[in-house]
Design an enzyme around this catalytic site. Structure first.
Site, PDB file in Angstrom:
ATOM      1  N   ASP A 239       0.835  -1.195   0.000  1.00  0.00           N
ATOM      2  CA  ASP A 239       0.000   0.000   0.000  1.00  0.00           C
ATOM      3  C   ASP A 239       0.880   1.260   0.000  1.00  0.00           C
ATOM      4  O   ASP A 239       1.856   1.347   0.743  1.00  0.00           O
ATOM      5  CB  ASP A 239      -0.854  -0.040   1.278  1.00  0.00           C
ATOM      6  CG  ASP A 239      -1.965   0.981   1.290  1.00  0.00           C
ATOM      7  OD1 ASP A 239      -2.838   0.914   0.423  1.00  0.00           O
ATOM      8  OD2 ASP A 239      -1.970   1.849   2.184  1.00  0.00           O
TER       9      ASP A 239
ATOM     10  N   GLU B 286       1.635  -0.670  -5.012  1.00  0.00           N
ATOM     11  CA  GLU B 286       0.630   0.354  -5.284  1.00  0.00           C
ATOM     12  C   GLU B 286       1.386   1.682  -5.254  1.00  0.00           C
ATOM     13  O   GLU B 286       1.604   2.273  -4.203  1.00  0.00           O
ATOM     14  CB  GLU B 286      -0.487   0.372  -4.239  1.00  0.00           C
ATOM     15  CG  GLU B 286      -1.613   1.317  -4.658  1.00  0.00           C
ATOM     16  CD  GLU B 286      -2.191   2.211  -3.564  1.00  0.00           C
ATOM     17  OE1 GLU B 286      -3.258   2.794  -3.790  1.00  0.00           O
ATOM     18  OE2 GLU B 286      -1.583   2.359  -2.496  1.00  0.00           O
TER      19      GLU B 286
HETATM   20  C1  GLC Z   1      -4.262   2.995  -0.585  1.00  0.00           C
HETATM   21  C2  GLC Z   1      -5.490   2.142  -0.453  1.00  0.00           C
HETATM   22  C3  GLC Z   1      -6.622   3.013  -0.011  1.00  0.00           C
HETATM   23  C4  GLC Z   1      -6.276   3.605   1.334  1.00  0.00           C
HETATM   24  C5  GLC Z   1      -4.962   4.360   1.264  1.00  0.00           C
HETATM   25  C6  GLC Z   1      -4.436   4.658   2.635  1.00  0.00           C
HETATM   26  O1  GLC Z   1      -4.389   3.920  -1.591  1.00  0.00           O
HETATM   27  O2  GLC Z   1      -5.744   1.495  -1.652  1.00  0.00           O
HETATM   28  O3  GLC Z   1      -7.832   2.312   0.057  1.00  0.00           O
HETATM   29  O4  GLC Z   1      -7.281   4.479   1.742  1.00  0.00           O
HETATM   30  O5  GLC Z   1      -3.962   3.602   0.630  1.00  0.00           O
HETATM   31  O6  GLC Z   1      -3.993   3.467   3.246  1.00  0.00           O
END
Ligand code: GLC
Length: 559
Positions: A212, A276
Site C-alpha cells: 500500500d 501500489e
Molecule cells: C491505498 C489504499 C486506499 C487507502 C490508502 C491509505 O491507496 O488502496 O484504500 O485508503 O492507501 O492506506
C-alpha cells in the site's frame, strides 16, 4: 492443457482482488474470511490464478482496514488466524495463490507503537517511529490525500482531554486520515519491525504482498512546502525532476524494497511484491520493479486512460516498453476499491480516471454504454501479455452505486472534504450472490454494511452463472481462453490504429490471436479469421460481419 509456463506465475497471472468487507459473509453485515473460503469454487470456476486480499487485520476501521492496529492478527469481524490458515490451505489446494495487503506507510493511531509514542512524549525514542515535529503552526503546507491538513496537533486529538498529552503541542504527519499517522522509515526499528511482519505471513504460506502507498514511505527530511497538486499521483516528468513531490517517490524507498526482495527470496516458492505506487511516467514506475526490488507494479496509467483509441494504444505501448526495459511483466487493471467501477466510469461523458465517487445529484453514467465499454476494455486487457488484476464483482458487470445516500457513507475522504467528494463507498457495495435472498445472499442474516442499489438482484451470480449470455460467462470464457492460449506470455504488436479502432496481434501458444477493439467506430471481422470471443456475449460474429462500436473480439485464423 498447453505446455507448462516457463516464467514465474506472477508474470502472467490473473489476480482477483477480494475486498473482505464486501465479498461474502458467514456472519452478518460485514464479510468474513470464511465467506471467502466458501466461495473458492466460484473463483476457481471463474479461472483466476490468485487472490489479493485487502486488509483483514485488527483495525478501528476508520479507513476500512487500511488503518492497521495489529499487523499479525485477524480482526475478529473477519475471523481468526485459524480461518486465515484454512483459507490459504483451501486456496492452495485449488492452485489459487494468496497475496495479502501490507500497509507500511502508516499505522492506525490505535497501534501500540503510536499509543506508546503518545504516552512517551516529545523527544522520546517512541516518537521517532513517526513524524512528530515541534512547531507553533503546522510544520508545512502538506495536505492530506483525503482532504484537510496533513498535520494533526497532539493536544487537538479527540482523546486528548484528560490524557497525559492534553497540553502536548507537537504535530504529527498524516498523509491520509488523522487516525493514520505516517511511520518514519528512516528509523531502523521500523524497518526491523516490518521485516518481522513479512516473515510472520510468509511463514503462514502467503504467496505475496500488495504494498500500500509504496511510493510514500520515505519523505524528504527537510519537509519543504509543496505547492504542487496534492493527489496520490506523483507526476514528475523525468528522473531529475526537481518538482517531484517531497512526500512521494523519493529515492530512499528503493532500498526498502531491495531488503524485502531478499527476505522473500529466502523463502521457497515464487513469492512476490506488487507496488501500489501512483507514479508517473511509466519509466519512473518501472524503477520499483527492477530485478532486486518488487515484482509487479499496478498500471494506473491504463486504469486512468480515457476511452480513446490512440491514447489506449499509446498507454499500452508505453507500459510494455517500460516494463520490458527492466525485465518485468506489465500489469493491467481497470477497477479496484479506490476508483469508480469501470462499468460506470466508462459510461460517463468524460472517461479517464473519473471522479472520487458519484452521487444521485451528479451526472449519472450511461449504464448500457458503460457496461459495453467495460466488457470491451476487459477483453482488451485480458488479451495483453503480462498480469491482469480483476476487482471483485466486475465479472458480474457491477456498476458503481451512484445513488447511495450520504448517511451511509464511511469513506474518510467524504468527511475530510466536508462532502465535496462522495468518496469510495460506491465501489465497495456487498456482492450479490443469490437473486432471491435477502441482501442478495451476501450474508446469512440478509444484512449488508452498505445498502445494495436497485437492480442488484438481477446481477446476482446465481442468475448469471446459468445464463450463457451473461457478463459472468463472458469473463469465464475469456479467462479460459487466456489460459489455454497463454496470452499472458505472448508477444504483442499493434497494427496501425485507424479511425478509432485498435488492432493488435498476440503471438502466443494459441498462434496468432487478432484482437480488435472498436473504441469509437465500428469495424468488420476480416476474412480468414474466426471470432473466438466477443465482449458482447449475445453476438455471434462471422467473417464479414460488422463489429459494433464499443466491442472487443479475439480471432484466430481459419474459415
Ligand atoms: C491505498 C489504499 C486506499 C487507502 C490508502 C491509505 O491507496 O488502496 O484504500 O485508503 O492507501 O492506506
Amino acid at each position: 492443457m498447453s505446455a507448462r509456463p516457463s516464467q514465474p506465475w506472477w508474470h502472467h497471472a490473473v489476480i482477483y482482488q477480494v475486498y473482505p468487507r464486501s465479498f461474502a459473509s458467514t456472519s452478518g453485515a460485514v464479510g468474513t474470511l470464511e465467506g471467502v473460503r466458501q466461495k473458492l469454487n466460484y473463483l476457481q470456476q471463474l479461472g483466476v490464478d490468485a487472490i489479493w486480499l485487502s486488509p483483514f487485520y485488527p483495525s478501528p476501521q476508520r479507513d476500512a482496514g487500511y488503518d492497521v492496529s495489529d499487523y499479525c492478527q485477524v480482526d475478529p469481524t473477519f475471523g481468526t488466524l485459524a480461518h486465515f490458515d484454512a483459507l490459504v490451505e483451501s486456496a492452495h489446494a485449488r492452485d489459487i495463490r494468496i497475496v495479502i495487503d501490507l500497509v507500511p506507510n502508516h499505522t492506525s493511531d490505535q497501534h501500540r507503537a503510536f499509543q506508546a509514542a503518545l504516552a512517551a512524549g516529545p523527544g522520546s525514542a517512541q516518537r521517532d517511529w513517526y513524524w512528530f515535529v515541534d512547531s507553533e503552526q503546522p510544520p508545512n503546507n502538506w495536505k492530506s490525500i483525503f482532504g484537510g491538513s496533513a498535520w494533526t496537533q497532539v493536544c487537538q486529538r479527540e482523546d486528548a482531554a484528560g490524557s497525559p498529552w492534553e497540553d502536548d503541542q507537537q504535530w504529527y504527519l498524516n498523509l491520509f486520515d488523522s487516525s493514520q499517522p505516517d511511520l518514519n522509515w528512516d528509523n531502523p526499528q521500523v524497518r526491523e519491525y516490518f521485516d518481522q511482519v513479512l516473515r510472520f505471513w510468509l511463514d503462514r504460506g502467503v504467496d505475496g504482498f500488495r504494498i500500500d502507498v509504496a511510493h510514500g514511505l520515505v519523505k524528504d527530511r527537510s519537509l519543504p512546502n509543496w505547492e504542487g497538486e496534492v493527489s496520490m499521483v506523483d507526476g514528475g516528468e523525468d528522473d531529475a525532476d526537481t518538482t517531484r513531490a517531497p512526500m512521494f517517490d523519493q529515492e530512499g524507498v528503493h532500498e526498502i524494497y531491495r531488503r524485502w526482495n531478499a527476505i522473500l527470496a529466502s523463502y521457497p516458492g515464487e513469492r512476490m511484491l506488487v507496488a501500489e505506487a501512483w507514479v508517473d511516467p511509466q519509466t519512473r514506475l518501472a524503477r520499483y520493479v527492477r530485478n532486486d526490488e518488487m515484482h509487479q507494479a499496478f498500471n494506473f496509467a491504463f486504469l486512468c486512460c480515457p476511452w480513446q483509441a490512440q491514447e489506449l494504444e499509446q498507454t499500452i505501448t508505453d507500459s510494455l516498453h517500460a516494463f520490458r526495459q527492466v525485465g518485468r511483466p506489465a500489469t493491467w487493471v481497470l477497477s479496484n476499491h479506490d476508483v469508480v467501477r469501470h462499468a460506470s466510469r466508462l459510461g460517463l461523458e468524460e472517461t479517464g480516471k473519473g471522479p472520487n465517487g458519484i452521487r444521485a445529484r451528479e451526472p449519472q453514467p450511461d449504464a448500457a454504454l458503460g457496461l459495453a465499454r467495460a466488457r470491451a476494455a476487459t477483453a482488451l486487457m485480458l488479451s495483453l501479455p503480462g498480469s491482469a488484476y480483476l476487482y471483485q464483482g466486475e465479472e458480474l458487470g457491477l456498476p458503481e452505486h451512484t445513488t447511495l445516500e450520504d448517511k451511509w457513507r464511511q469513506d474518510p475522504a467524504f468527511f475530510r472534504t466536508k462532502g465535496a467528494e462522495a468518496g469510495r463507498d460506491g465501489c465497495r457495495i456487498p456482492l450479490p450472490w443469490a437473486h432471491d435472498a435477502a441482501g442478495c445472499g451476501f450474508s446469512p442474516t440478509g444484512e449488508t454494511w452498505l445498502p445494495q442499489p436497485p437492480g442488484w438482484a438481477e446481477l446476482a451470480a446465481d442468475l448469471q452463472s446459468a445464463d450463457t449470455g451473461s457478463t459472468l460467462n463472458f469473463y469465464r470464457r475469456a479467462l479460459a481462453l487466456r489460459r489455454d492460449w497463454e496470452l499472458g506470455q505472448g508477444e504483442w504488436s499493434f497494427q496501425p490504429c485507424e479511425g478509432g479502432v485498435l488492432r493488435g496481434i498476440n503471438r502466443c501458444e494459441g498462434g496468432e490471436v487478432l484482437v480488435i477493439t472498436t473504441v469509437s467506430a465500428p469495424s468488420v471481422v476480416p476474412s480468414d479469421w474466426v471470432v473466438k470471443l466477443c465482449s458482447d456475449p449475445t453476438l455471434h460474429l462471422r467473417a464479414g460481419d460488422e463489429i459494433p462500436v464499443n466491442t472487443t473480439v479475439w480471432c484466430q485464423r481459419g474459415n
